[in-house]
Design an enzyme around this catalytic site. Structure first.
Site, PDB file in Angstrom:
ATOM      1  N   ASP A  48      39.043  45.235  38.488  1.00  0.00           N
ATOM      2  CA  ASP A  48      39.482  43.915  38.964  1.00  0.00           C
ATOM      3  C   ASP A  48      39.193  42.821  37.935  1.00  0.00           C
ATOM      4  O   ASP A  48      40.054  41.994  37.630  1.00  0.00           O
ATOM      5  CB  ASP A  48      38.782  43.555  40.280  1.00  0.00           C
ATOM      6  CG  ASP A  48      39.322  44.331  41.455  1.00  0.00           C
ATOM      7  OD1 ASP A  48      40.029  45.319  41.233  1.00  0.00           O
ATOM      8  OD2 ASP A  48      39.028  43.950  42.602  1.00  0.00           O
TER       9      ASP A  48
ATOM     10  N   GLY B  52      41.793  41.338  44.826  1.00  0.00           N
ATOM     11  CA  GLY B  52      40.939  40.983  43.684  1.00  0.00           C
ATOM     12  C   GLY B  52      40.474  39.537  43.658  1.00  0.00           C
ATOM     13  O   GLY B  52      40.235  38.975  42.589  1.00  0.00           O
TER      14      GLY B  52
ATOM     15  N   ALA C 214      38.848  37.376  40.465  1.00  0.00           N
ATOM     16  CA  ALA C 214      39.529  36.165  39.979  1.00  0.00           C
ATOM     17  C   ALA C 214      38.546  34.993  39.990  1.00  0.00           C
ATOM     18  O   ALA C 214      38.461  34.215  39.035  1.00  0.00           O
ATOM     19  CB  ALA C 214      40.752  35.857  40.841  1.00  0.00           C
TER      20      ALA C 214
HETATM   21  O1  PMV Z   1      39.581  45.595  47.292  1.00  0.00           O
HETATM   22  P1  PMV Z   1      39.586  45.172  45.853  1.00  0.00           P
HETATM   23  O2  PMV Z   1      40.677  44.239  45.508  1.00  0.00           O
HETATM   24  O3  PMV Z   1      38.242  44.628  45.423  1.00  0.00           O
HETATM   25  O4  PMV Z   1      39.838  46.504  44.983  1.00  0.00           O
HETATM   26  C1  PMV Z   1      38.880  47.538  44.983  1.00  0.00           C
HETATM   27  C2  PMV Z   1      39.293  48.706  44.148  1.00  0.00           C
HETATM   28  C3  PMV Z   1      38.372  49.923  44.284  1.00  0.00           C
HETATM   29  O5  PMV Z   1      38.889  50.951  43.437  1.00  0.00           O
HETATM   30  C4  PMV Z   1      38.371  50.449  45.714  1.00  0.00           C
HETATM   31  C5  PMV Z   1      36.930  49.600  43.892  1.00  0.00           C
HETATM   32  C6  PMV Z   1      36.730  49.394  42.407  1.00  0.00           C
HETATM   33  O6  PMV Z   1      35.699  48.793  42.064  1.00  0.00           O
HETATM   34  O7  PMV Z   1      37.545  49.866  41.590  1.00  0.00           O
END
Ligand code: PMV
Length: 336
Positions: free
Chosen positions: A147, A102, A106
């Site tokens: 996020d 995330g 952040a």
């Molecule tokens: O990879 P990250 O930390 O950006 O997490 C993405 C999470 C997903 O479910 C794959 C995408 C989202 O927007 O929820």
């Protein structure tokens, strides 16, 4: 370089791990996530002319990341009607970047908070969250919003698109080890690849998202009871379904297997996948598990998820009136 002409503002927002439910959350299912102690700090100060954006450390995507960062800065400034001119913006992270923890959210929340302070505004948390979501859309195309919600509110929460998030009660802090893969990856492309596969087999993918939703429901109960045995099994099963969805990789599978063999109650990829990070539920000897993962060549650190933001987090990320406009400390090794 131009000298600062007035004190600046500094804001911090946390990274996150998704405990269960990533990807399914993009398709309307609930996911569980929590803020970690590592995050992104943004300092904004006025200078005579220009827009200077400085980053402490290396960006994985080099110049293209630098360009995207500049656009994000301009977007955050405009959210509070600040002209992105005559400003120096510094960004530092003790959060590994682009590994599914995330970092972009952040960054978005910290930028939004810092610019709001500079504009003399004190936005509510929903306003911060909404403005940060706009920047997340620029980074990710079609994000669920989980996020930026965790980065804004912190703590441990259940998130479903279009609904207010719920803070999760837990019997105890959730004891995790986070391990980082070495493969380059991007959330945006992982989400887009999955969308293309879903278009071809909606029934099969929706059934797997439903399966994940069931696991999430049971996991909420396990968390409330502090039942790590059960939660570990749910991590394992969620990882298996994510692998069926095509978002795991041989490296992530190897990390998960090592974690289980080395004493974790369960382990799974976290975030977008296609590389990135793994979370291991490890109530016993986390130091030993970190050492085993490092010996196998992966960076790893221990962290605990807590149900609510503690005072320090509120002070640093939300209490803008009391933020100290001190110079930004340059952050060293991101995974210690
Ligand atoms: O990879 P990250 O930390 O950006 O997490 C993405 C999470 C997903 O479910 C794959 C995408 C989202 O927007 O929820």
């Amino acid at each position: 370089m131009s000298e600062a002409t007035s004190p600046g503002w500094r804001a911090w927002a946390p990274g996150k791990v998704i405990l269960l439910g990533e990807h399914a959350v993009v398709y309307g299912r609930t996911a569980l996530a929590g803020a970690i102690e590592r995050g992104v700090t943004v300092t904004v100060e006025r200078i005579a002319t220009g827009l200077v954006v400085e980053v402490a450390g290396v960006l994985p995507g080099g110049d293209s990341d630098r360009d995207r960062l500049r656009v994000a800065v301009e977007q955050a400034a405009r959210a509070w009607e600040v002209e992105p001119e005559g400003l120096r913006v510094r960004v530092a992270a003790d959060l590994p970047i682009a590994v599914g923890l995330g970092s972009s959210a952040a960054l978005s929340v910290a930028l939004v908070q810092a610019f709001a302070a500079l504009a003399g505004r004190a936005p509510s948390r929903p306003q911060v969250c909404e403005a940060a979501f706009g920047i997340e859309r620029f980074f990710h195309g079609f994000p669920s919003g989980i996020d930026n919600t965790v980065a804004t509110y912190g703590g441990l929460l259940a998130f479903r698109r279009g609904e207010p998030h719920r803070c999760l009660p837990t019997a105890a802090a959730v004891p995790l080890v986070v391990a980082l893969g070495r493969e380059p990856r991007q959330t945006r492309s992982a989400v887009e690849r999955l969308r293309a596969a879903w278009e071809k087999d909606r029934g099969g993918f929706e059934a797997r998202f439903d399966r994940i939703a069931d696991l999430v429901k049971t996991a909420e109960e396990a968390l409330a009871a502090g039942n790590w045995q059960e939660l570990g099994l749910l991590f394992d099963e969620n990882h298996r379904v994510l692998a069926e969805l095509g978002v795991s990789t041989p490296e992530l599978d190897a990390m998960v297997a090592l974690a289980r063999e080395a004493g974790a109650r369960g382990a799974k990829l976290t975030g977008g996948g296609g590389g990135g990070a793994v979370i291991c539920l490890c109530p016993e000897d986390r130091t030993r598990l970190v050492a085993r993962l490092r010996a196998a060549g992966w960076q790893a650190f221990a962290t605990e998820l807590r149900p609510v933001m503690d005072e320090r987090h509120v002070e640093r990320s939300g209490g803008l009136g009391s933020l100290d406009p001190a110079p930004l400390a340059v952050v060293g090794d991101p995974v210690g």
